[in-house]
Design a protein around this motif. Structure first.
Motif, PDB file in Angstrom:
ATOM      1  N   MET A  46      34.230 -13.516  37.221  1.00  0.00           N
ATOM      2  CA  MET A  46      33.800 -14.394  38.309  1.00  0.00           C
ATOM      3  C   MET A  46      34.840 -15.459  38.645  1.00  0.00           C
ATOM      4  N   LEU A  47      35.662 -15.832  37.694  1.00  0.00           N
ATOM      5  CA  LEU A  47      36.694 -16.837  37.966  1.00  0.00           C
ATOM      6  C   LEU A  47      37.703 -16.332  38.983  1.00  0.00           C
ATOM      7  N   SER A  48      37.873 -15.028  39.079  1.00  0.00           N
ATOM      8  CA  SER A  48      38.826 -14.478  40.039  1.00  0.00           C
ATOM      9  C   SER A  48      38.346 -14.647  41.484  1.00  0.00           C
ATOM     10  N   THR A  49      37.067 -14.968  41.684  1.00  0.00           N
ATOM     11  CA  THR A  49      36.568 -15.200  43.044  1.00  0.00           C
ATOM     12  C   THR A  49      36.918 -16.597  43.552  1.00  0.00           C
ATOM     13  N   VAL A  50      37.286 -17.495  42.650  1.00  0.00           N
ATOM     14  CA  VAL A  50      37.692 -18.848  43.041  1.00  0.00           C
ATOM     15  C   VAL A  50      39.146 -18.783  43.485  1.00  0.00           C
ATOM     16  N   PRO A  51      39.468 -19.303  44.668  1.00  0.00           N
ATOM     17  CA  PRO A  51      40.856 -19.251  45.146  1.00  0.00           C
ATOM     18  C   PRO A  51      41.815 -20.001  44.218  1.00  0.00           C
TER      19      PRO A  51
END
Length: 122
Positions: A77-82
């Motif tokens: 899910m951290l990869s969805t944060v720019p």
């Protein structure tokens, strides 16, 4: 005849599960022996030696590398944060660490975590 068959089946079931229990007991004994040796030798080891300074440096390097990996190559899910938001939050957390040098780790972690959760909610 059925009673003998039932007894044999239960005997085989106990014997099949026995190896897992033996492996668990052997692993536990090995772990506790190593811990006991560590406790006995801890009084004789100098924490100011070159080995412990090297070990501390390697530990800090590993933590820094994992932190950089989480920022630039996140998984899940951290990869969805720019990336720019992750960098801004990291800069704010480092700023909190530099503002109050005596108590720096917990507030910085708290601010970074709360900001990341806020970004995730928004």
């Amino acid at each position: 005849m059925e009673a003998i068959s039932a007894n044999l089946n239960s005997a085989f079931a106990i014997q099949q599960g026995m190896w897992e229990w033996l492996a668990l007991i052997a692993a536990s004994i090995g772990t506790y022996v190593c811990r006991a040796l560590g406790v006995m030798l801890s009084g004789r080891v100098s924490q100011d030696s070159e080995f412990f300074r090297w070990l501390s440096a390697v530990t800090y390097a590993m933590v820094a590398a994992l932190t950089i990996r989480l920022i630039f190559l996140p998984v899940g899910m951290l990869s969805t944060v720019p990336l720019y938001l992750r960098l801004i939050i990291c800069a704010i957390a480092v700023g909190v660490m530099l503002i109050n040098p005596s108590r720096r780790l917990v507030p910085a972690l708290l601010i970074g975590t709360l900001l990341m959760v806020a970004v995730g909610i928004v």
